[in-house]
Write an enzyme that holds these catalytic residues in place. Structure first.
Site, PDB file in Angstrom:
ATOM      1  N   ASP A  37     -14.726   6.605  36.385  1.00  0.00           N
ATOM      2  CA  ASP A  37     -13.545   6.371  35.554  1.00  0.00           C
ATOM      3  C   ASP A  37     -13.247   7.629  34.739  1.00  0.00           C
ATOM      4  O   ASP A  37     -14.163   8.245  34.175  1.00  0.00           O
ATOM      5  CB  ASP A  37     -13.797   5.169  34.628  1.00  0.00           C
ATOM      6  CG  ASP A  37     -12.504   4.614  34.057  1.00  0.00           C
ATOM      7  OD1 ASP A  37     -12.145   3.468  34.380  1.00  0.00           O
ATOM      8  OD2 ASP A  37     -11.836   5.340  33.272  1.00  0.00           O
ATOM      9  N   ILE A  38     -11.971   7.983  34.683  1.00  0.00           N
ATOM     10  CA  ILE A  38     -11.565   9.203  33.990  1.00  0.00           C
ATOM     11  C   ILE A  38     -11.739   9.076  32.472  1.00  0.00           C
ATOM     12  O   ILE A  38     -11.831  10.080  31.765  1.00  0.00           O
ATOM     13  CB  ILE A  38     -10.100   9.546  34.372  1.00  0.00           C
ATOM     14  CG1 ILE A  38      -9.831  11.034  34.250  1.00  0.00           C
ATOM     15  CG2 ILE A  38      -9.096   8.715  33.599  1.00  0.00           C
ATOM     16  CD1 ILE A  38      -8.538  11.482  34.946  1.00  0.00           C
ATOM     17  N   ASN A  97     -10.601  -6.563  35.531  1.00  0.00           N
ATOM     18  CA  ASN A  97      -9.411  -6.942  34.774  1.00  0.00           C
ATOM     19  C   ASN A  97      -8.325  -7.373  35.763  1.00  0.00           C
ATOM     20  O   ASN A  97      -8.080  -6.681  36.761  1.00  0.00           O
ATOM     21  CB  ASN A  97      -8.928  -5.754  33.940  1.00  0.00           C
ATOM     22  CG  ASN A  97      -9.929  -5.350  32.882  1.00  0.00           C
ATOM     23  OD1 ASN A  97     -10.591  -6.197  32.289  1.00  0.00           O
ATOM     24  ND2 ASN A  97     -10.070  -4.058  32.643  1.00  0.00           N
ATOM     25  N   GLY A 103      -5.659  -7.665  31.064  1.00  0.00           N
ATOM     26  CA  GLY A 103      -5.862  -6.270  30.663  1.00  0.00           C
ATOM     27  C   GLY A 103      -5.841  -5.281  31.816  1.00  0.00           C
ATOM     28  O   GLY A 103      -6.329  -4.162  31.678  1.00  0.00           O
ATOM     29  N   GLN A 104      -5.246  -5.677  32.957  1.00  0.00           N
ATOM     30  CA  GLN A 104      -5.213  -4.773  34.122  1.00  0.00           C
ATOM     31  C   GLN A 104      -4.098  -3.749  33.959  1.00  0.00           C
ATOM     32  O   GLN A 104      -2.936  -4.109  33.753  1.00  0.00           O
ATOM     33  CB  GLN A 104      -4.990  -5.584  35.405  1.00  0.00           C
ATOM     34  CG  GLN A 104      -5.041  -4.727  36.661  1.00  0.00           C
ATOM     35  CD  GLN A 104      -4.810  -5.539  37.938  1.00  0.00           C
ATOM     36  OE1 GLN A 104      -4.542  -6.743  37.884  1.00  0.00           O
ATOM     37  NE2 GLN A 104      -4.907  -4.879  39.070  1.00  0.00           N
ATOM     38  N   HIS A 110      -9.870  -3.239  41.359  1.00  0.00           N
ATOM     39  CA  HIS A 110     -11.002  -2.344  41.097  1.00  0.00           C
ATOM     40  C   HIS A 110     -12.052  -3.085  40.295  1.00  0.00           C
ATOM     41  O   HIS A 110     -11.738  -3.866  39.400  1.00  0.00           O
ATOM     42  CB  HIS A 110     -10.555  -1.066  40.373  1.00  0.00           C
ATOM     43  CG  HIS A 110      -9.691  -1.299  39.178  1.00  0.00           C
ATOM     44  ND1 HIS A 110      -8.348  -1.581  39.275  1.00  0.00           N
ATOM     45  CD2 HIS A 110      -9.983  -1.301  37.855  1.00  0.00           C
ATOM     46  CE1 HIS A 110      -7.851  -1.749  38.056  1.00  0.00           C
ATOM     47  NE2 HIS A 110      -8.823  -1.586  37.186  1.00  0.00           N
ATOM     48  N   HIS A 112     -15.003  -2.498  37.811  1.00  0.00           N
ATOM     49  CA  HIS A 112     -15.654  -1.553  36.901  1.00  0.00           C
ATOM     50  C   HIS A 112     -17.148  -1.846  36.864  1.00  0.00           C
ATOM     51  O   HIS A 112     -17.550  -3.008  36.768  1.00  0.00           O
ATOM     52  CB  HIS A 112     -15.154  -1.736  35.461  1.00  0.00           C
ATOM     53  CG  HIS A 112     -13.740  -1.384  35.206  1.00  0.00           C
ATOM     54  ND1 HIS A 112     -13.345  -0.139  34.789  1.00  0.00           N
ATOM     55  CD2 HIS A 112     -12.611  -2.126  35.270  1.00  0.00           C
ATOM     56  CE1 HIS A 112     -12.027  -0.125  34.592  1.00  0.00           C
ATOM     57  NE2 HIS A 112     -11.556  -1.320  34.881  1.00  0.00           N
TER      58      HIS A 112
HETATM   59  P1  AMP Z   1      -7.862  -1.431  34.250  1.00  0.00           P
HETATM   60  O1  AMP Z   1      -7.466  -1.452  32.820  1.00  0.00           O
HETATM   61  O2  AMP Z   1      -8.950  -2.385  34.594  1.00  0.00           O
HETATM   62  O3  AMP Z   1      -6.664  -1.522  35.185  1.00  0.00           O
HETATM   63  O4  AMP Z   1      -8.560  -0.031  34.476  1.00  0.00           O
HETATM   64  C1  AMP Z   1      -7.966   1.082  35.047  1.00  0.00           C
HETATM   65  C2  AMP Z   1      -8.944   2.190  34.846  1.00  0.00           C
HETATM   66  O5  AMP Z   1      -8.557   3.274  35.659  1.00  0.00           O
HETATM   67  C3  AMP Z   1      -9.005   2.708  33.403  1.00  0.00           C
HETATM   68  O6  AMP Z   1     -10.330   2.527  32.901  1.00  0.00           O
HETATM   69  C4  AMP Z   1      -8.636   4.179  33.542  1.00  0.00           C
HETATM   70  O7  AMP Z   1      -9.394   5.017  32.705  1.00  0.00           O
HETATM   71  C5  AMP Z   1      -8.919   4.448  35.005  1.00  0.00           C
HETATM   72  N1  AMP Z   1      -8.120   5.511  35.607  1.00  0.00           N
HETATM   73  C6  AMP Z   1      -6.782   5.674  35.552  1.00  0.00           C
HETATM   74  N2  AMP Z   1      -6.400   6.775  36.221  1.00  0.00           N
HETATM   75  C7  AMP Z   1      -7.544   7.311  36.735  1.00  0.00           C
HETATM   76  C8  AMP Z   1      -7.829   8.473  37.525  1.00  0.00           C
HETATM   77  N3  AMP Z   1      -6.860   9.292  37.944  1.00  0.00           N
HETATM   78  N4  AMP Z   1      -9.118   8.714  37.850  1.00  0.00           N
HETATM   79  C9  AMP Z   1     -10.103   7.911  37.430  1.00  0.00           C
HETATM   80  N5  AMP Z   1      -9.904   6.799  36.692  1.00  0.00           N
HETATM   81  C10 AMP Z   1      -8.639   6.507  36.342  1.00  0.00           C
END
Ligand code: AMP
Ligand code: ZN
Length: 123
Positions: A37-38, A97, A103-104, A110, A112
């Site tokens: 995760d970024i 999420n 909270g998605q 995905h 986590h």
């Molecule tokens: P969610 O809130 O469950 O949809 O989580 C989406 C996740 O994707 C968040 O924790 C972001 O930090 C992560 N995210 C978004 N863009 C990127 C990216 N380019 N590379 C890695 N993680 C990302």
């Protein structure tokens, strides 16, 4: 499952899987891509995503049982490989999420996986 037919050209995670957006890869096989995760919440924070574009957990049906079983059984092995401490004193958290109220933020399913020593940035 034909994964190429289920690619969404507007989806950021489909672009990551296709290598069009860089990511820090954890592992990859025919069905699944895992990457960090970024914006990590914990010392270890990566996500497992199906290569097929599935918008969220709400879209899952019986036909996805093997795929999701594969993801959920990969999670503990990758968690240890990525530095989570062993169960029971260590462990990890798995979060999916789903939808706005869930909270998605990214509309590609995905899973986590978070772990490592406390305290964490969130949760
Ligand atoms: P969610 O809130 O469950 O949809 O989580 C989406 C996740 O994707 C968040 O924790 C972001 O930090 C992560 N995210 C978004 N863009 C990127 C990216 N380019 N590379 C890695 N993680 C990302
Ligand atoms: Zn996608």
């Amino acid at each position: 499952m034909n994964t190429s037919a289920s690619h969404d050209p507007n989806c950021i995670f489909c672009k990551i899987i296709a290598g069009q957006i860089p990511s820090k890869k954890v592992c990859e096989d025919e069905q699944v891509y895992a990457f960090h995760d970024i914006n990590p919440w914990a010392p270890v924070h990566f996500m497992l995503v199906p290569k097929a574009h599935i918008s969220s957990m709400a879209q899952l049906g019986q036909e996805h049982a093997a795929l999701m079983g594969h993801i959920m059984t990969l999670a503990p092995r990758l968690a240890l490989e990525q530095g989570c401490n062993p169960y029971p004193d260590g462990g990890f958290r798995v979060v999916v999420n789903t939808g706005a109220e869930g909270g998605q933020e990214v509309q590609h399913l995905h899973v986590h996986v978070m772990g490592g020593p406390r305290p964490w940035a969130k949760g």
